[in-house]
Scaffold this motif. Structure first.
Motif, PDB file in Angstrom:
ATOM      1  N   GLY A  60       0.783  -1.239   0.000  1.00 13.44           N
ATOM      2  CA  GLY A  60       0.000   0.000   0.000  1.00 13.44           C
ATOM      3  C   GLY A  60       0.809   1.280   0.000  1.00 13.44           C
ATOM      4  O   GLY A  60       0.236   2.373   0.111  1.00 13.44           O
ATOM      5  N   TRP A  61       2.115   1.185  -0.159  1.00 12.65           N
ATOM      6  CA  TRP A  61       2.949   2.390  -0.069  1.00 12.65           C
ATOM      7  C   TRP A  61       2.694   3.369  -1.217  1.00 12.65           C
ATOM      8  O   TRP A  61       3.054   4.554  -1.108  1.00 12.65           O
ATOM      9  N   HIS A  62       2.084   2.899  -2.291  1.00 18.95           N
ATOM     10  CA  HIS A  62       1.741   3.812  -3.381  1.00 18.95           C
ATOM     11  C   HIS A  62       0.697   4.835  -2.963  1.00 18.95           C
ATOM     12  O   HIS A  62       0.484   5.837  -3.656  1.00 18.95           O
ATOM     13  N   HIS A  63       0.039   4.585  -1.796  1.00 21.71           N
ATOM     14  CA  HIS A  63      -0.967   5.536  -1.310  1.00 21.71           C
ATOM     15  C   HIS A  63      -0.350   6.762  -0.646  1.00 21.71           C
ATOM     16  O   HIS A  63      -1.054   7.758  -0.434  1.00 21.71           O
ATOM     17  N   VAL A  64       0.920   6.703  -0.281  1.00 24.63           N
ATOM     18  CA  VAL A  64       1.547   7.832   0.409  1.00 24.63           C
ATOM     19  C   VAL A  64       1.740   8.977  -0.582  1.00 24.63           C
ATOM     20  O   VAL A  64       2.376   8.798  -1.625  1.00 24.63           O
ATOM     21  N   PRO A  65       1.195  10.164  -0.281  1.00 18.37           N
ATOM     22  CA  PRO A  65       1.397  11.302  -1.183  1.00 18.37           C
ATOM     23  C   PRO A  65       2.880  11.594  -1.390  1.00 18.37           C
ATOM     24  O   PRO A  65       3.690  11.438  -0.473  1.00 18.37           O
ATOM     25  N   ALA A  66       3.229  12.020  -2.594  1.00 14.08           N
ATOM     26  CA  ALA A  66       4.630  12.256  -2.924  1.00 14.08           C
ATOM     27  C   ALA A  66       5.224  13.421  -2.149  1.00 14.08           C
ATOM     28  O   ALA A  66       6.441  13.489  -1.946  1.00 14.08           O
ATOM     29  N   SER A  67       4.383  14.344  -1.716  1.00 11.68           N
ATOM     30  CA  SER A  67       4.867  15.499  -0.969  1.00 11.68           C
ATOM     31  C   SER A  67       3.708  16.106  -0.198  1.00 11.68           C
ATOM     32  O   SER A  67       2.549  15.692  -0.350  1.00 11.68           O
ATOM     33  N   GLY A  68       4.032  17.098   0.627  1.00 15.90           N
ATOM     34  CA  GLY A  68       2.993  17.817   1.348  1.00 15.90           C
ATOM     35  C   GLY A  68       2.688  17.229   2.702  1.00 15.90           C
ATOM     36  O   GLY A  68       3.105  16.127   3.045  1.00 15.90           O
ATOM     37  N   LYS A  69       1.933  17.975   3.468  1.00 16.29           N
ATOM     38  CA  LYS A  69       1.583  17.563   4.822  1.00 16.29           C
ATOM     39  C   LYS A  69       0.591  16.419   4.800  1.00 16.29           C
ATOM     40  O   LYS A  69      -0.201  16.266   3.865  1.00 16.29           O
ATOM     41  N   MET A  70       0.660  15.605   5.848  1.00 21.54           N
ATOM     42  CA  MET A  70      -0.289  14.506   6.015  1.00 21.54           C
ATOM     43  C   MET A  70      -0.261  14.052   7.460  1.00 21.54           C
ATOM     44  O   MET A  70       0.760  14.194   8.156  1.00 21.54           O
ATOM     45  N   LEU A  71      -1.374  13.535   7.927  1.00 19.16           N
ATOM     46  CA  LEU A  71      -1.463  12.964   9.262  1.00 19.16           C
ATOM     47  C   LEU A  71      -1.548  11.452   9.090  1.00 19.16           C
ATOM     48  O   LEU A  71      -2.536  10.931   8.575  1.00 19.16           O
ATOM     49  N   VAL A  72      -0.479  10.753   9.471  1.00 19.07           N
ATOM     50  CA  VAL A  72      -0.425   9.299   9.361  1.00 19.07           C
ATOM     51  C   VAL A  72      -0.959   8.723  10.666  1.00 19.07           C
ATOM     52  O   VAL A  72      -0.388   8.962  11.736  1.00 19.07           O
ATOM     53  N   VAL A  73      -2.051   7.988  10.594  1.00 18.68           N
ATOM     54  CA  VAL A  73      -2.765   7.525  11.789  1.00 18.68           C
ATOM     55  C   VAL A  73      -2.666   6.010  11.883  1.00 18.68           C
ATOM     56  O   VAL A  73      -3.076   5.291  10.965  1.00 18.68           O
ATOM     57  N   GLY A  74      -2.122   5.522  12.989  1.00 21.01           N
ATOM     58  CA  GLY A  74      -1.938   4.094  13.163  1.00 21.01           C
ATOM     59  C   GLY A  74      -2.571   3.548  14.414  1.00 21.01           C
ATOM     60  O   GLY A  74      -2.971   4.288  15.313  1.00 21.01           O
ATOM     61  N   SER A  75      -2.656   2.228  14.472  1.00 25.03           N
ATOM     62  CA  SER A  75      -3.135   1.508  15.654  1.00 25.03           C
ATOM     63  C   SER A  75      -1.931   0.841  16.296  1.00 25.03           C
ATOM     64  O   SER A  75      -1.189   0.104  15.648  1.00 25.03           O
ATOM     65  N   HIS A  76      -1.733   1.130  17.586  1.00 25.06           N
ATOM     66  CA  HIS A  76      -0.576   0.634  18.329  1.00 25.06           C
ATOM     67  C   HIS A  76      -0.729  -0.841  18.679  1.00 25.06           C
ATOM     68  O   HIS A  76      -1.816  -1.296  19.023  1.00 25.06           O
ATOM     69  N   ASN A  77       0.391  -1.587  18.663  1.00 26.03           N
ATOM     70  CA  ASN A  77       0.378  -2.999  19.022  1.00 26.03           C
ATOM     71  C   ASN A  77       1.674  -3.387  19.718  1.00 26.03           C
ATOM     72  O   ASN A  77       2.736  -2.817  19.452  1.00 26.03           O
ATOM     73  N   GLY A  78       1.585  -4.370  20.614  1.00 26.23           N
ATOM     74  CA  GLY A  78       2.799  -5.023  21.090  1.00 26.23           C
ATOM     75  C   GLY A  78       3.475  -4.446  22.304  1.00 26.23           C
ATOM     76  O   GLY A  78       4.687  -4.597  22.456  1.00 26.23           O
ATOM     77  N   GLY A  79       2.745  -3.770  23.204  1.00 24.54           N
ATOM     78  CA  GLY A  79       3.368  -3.280  24.423  1.00 24.54           C
ATOM     79  C   GLY A  79       4.323  -2.131  24.164  1.00 24.54           C
ATOM     80  O   GLY A  79       4.335  -1.527  23.089  1.00 24.54           O
ATOM     81  N   LEU A  80       5.147  -1.826  25.157  1.00 22.04           N
ATOM     82  CA  LEU A  80       6.042  -0.679  25.044  1.00 22.04           C
ATOM     83  C   LEU A  80       7.051  -0.840  23.912  1.00 22.04           C
ATOM     84  O   LEU A  80       7.559   0.143  23.372  1.00 22.04           O
ATOM     85  N   ALA A  81       7.352  -2.065  23.528  1.00 24.83           N
ATOM     86  CA  ALA A  81       8.279  -2.274  22.416  1.00 24.83           C
ATOM     87  C   ALA A  81       7.683  -1.786  21.095  1.00 24.83           C
ATOM     88  O   ALA A  81       8.419  -1.362  20.202  1.00 24.83           O
TER      89      ALA A  81
END
Length: 293
Positions: A60-81
């Motif tokens: 899915g990396w083709h979805h990343v805009p080539a430039s400009g601002k963006m808010l990348v929103v993720g879901s955390h997994n796996g404890g403090l590591a």
């Protein structure tokens, strides 16, 4: 080997732009403390983990805009590591280089527990998780990485490992609306199996605190998990862990652009709720695909 040793020997003593002296700890309140040279030192370590320990697959990396601002929103997994986060960062830097402006929001508690670790995070692009810092980064046309679920997400019980869980936090939506920034969701599967969270005993421990038991480091941990994992075996509390070598799969989702932006849109509670539901629904759909559901 020399590069790996240098990671722990580097002390930030000068600012590249003005040559002024700067010492640890770095407070995460400046956009200028991000250090591409320091990031380069970490890349061989992350690459080994990416290729051989977690055997990461991503798309899915083709979805990343080539430039400009963006808010990348993720879901955390796996404890403090949080291995999925670090593996995402590695691939970001591998694809786009260390000079492309990218920052991540980190909880202020990290500075209270370990200023040294926090400072290392700052050199990799971490900022204190405060709206003013996110706004400043977006206004420099940077990518800003945020995990809205925080501690409740990263330590959610194992039976919720395939669920997007942001603990009802919608501030990232208001931020995106005010700053007219597209949201690029990212999801991952596997990292929540690098430790097995059995339960969260926070409410019970909070009652003991109210009866007089002090918090460790004097800090409210927000969560108090019971989990199985390395190196402790059975552990209680949000302690650091060594992640098990479970394969991680990551997906960058299609950017989300909302119909309305601006301060008025960010103050419209119903609209914010609708935008939140749209983001979490897309992320859940893609996480279900990764999980084979």
């Amino acid at each position: 080997m020399t590069k790996a040793l240098n990671i722990f020997a580097v002390t930030k003593t000068t600012n590249k732009k003005d040559g002024k002296s700067s010492k640890y700890p770095l407070d995460g309140l400046s956009l200028d403390d991000r250090n591409p040279d320091f990031i380069e030192l970490w890349l061989p370590v992350w690459e080994w983990l990416y290729r051989y320990y977690f055997r990461v697959q991503s798309d899915g990396w083709h979805h990343v805009p080539a430039s400009g601002k963006m808010l990348v929103v993720g879901s955390h997994n796996g404890g403090l590591a949080a291995p999925d986060m670090f593996m995402f960062l590695y691939e970001w830097f591998r694809r786009y280089g260390t000079e492309r402006l990218a920052y991540g929001l980190m909880h202020p508690t990290v500075w209270k527990v370990s200023p040294e670790i926090a400072s290392m995070g700052v050199e990799c692009g971490a900022l204190q998780a405060h709206p003013k810092m996110a706004i400043a980064a977006l206004r420099k046309n940077a990518a800003v990485l945020v995990y809205p679920g925080g501690a409740q997400d990263v330590f959610r019980p194992h039976h919720l490992r395939d669920k997007i869980y942001f603990a009802g936090r919608k501030g990232f939506i208001k931020l995106a609306l005010r700053e007219e920034a597209p949201i690029v969701p990212i999801v991952s599967h596997g990292a929540h199996d690098t430790l097995i969270v059995l339960a969260d005993l926070y409410e019970q421990v909070k009652q003991l605190h109210e009866l007089g038991m002090p918090w460790l480091f004097g800090i409210d941990p927000v969560v108090f998990p019971v989990y199985l994992g390395l190196p402790w075996g059975l552990s209680i509390g949000p302690l650091p862990n060594l992640p098990l070598p479970v394969q991680i799969r990551t997906r960058v989702c299609e950017p989300i652009v909302f119909e309305r932006y601006g301060s008025e849109a960010a103050r419209d509670r119903d609209y914010v709720d609708a935008c939140f539901d749209r983001v979490t629904a897309q992320m859940q759909e893609q996480l279900d695909c990764l999980a084979g559901k």
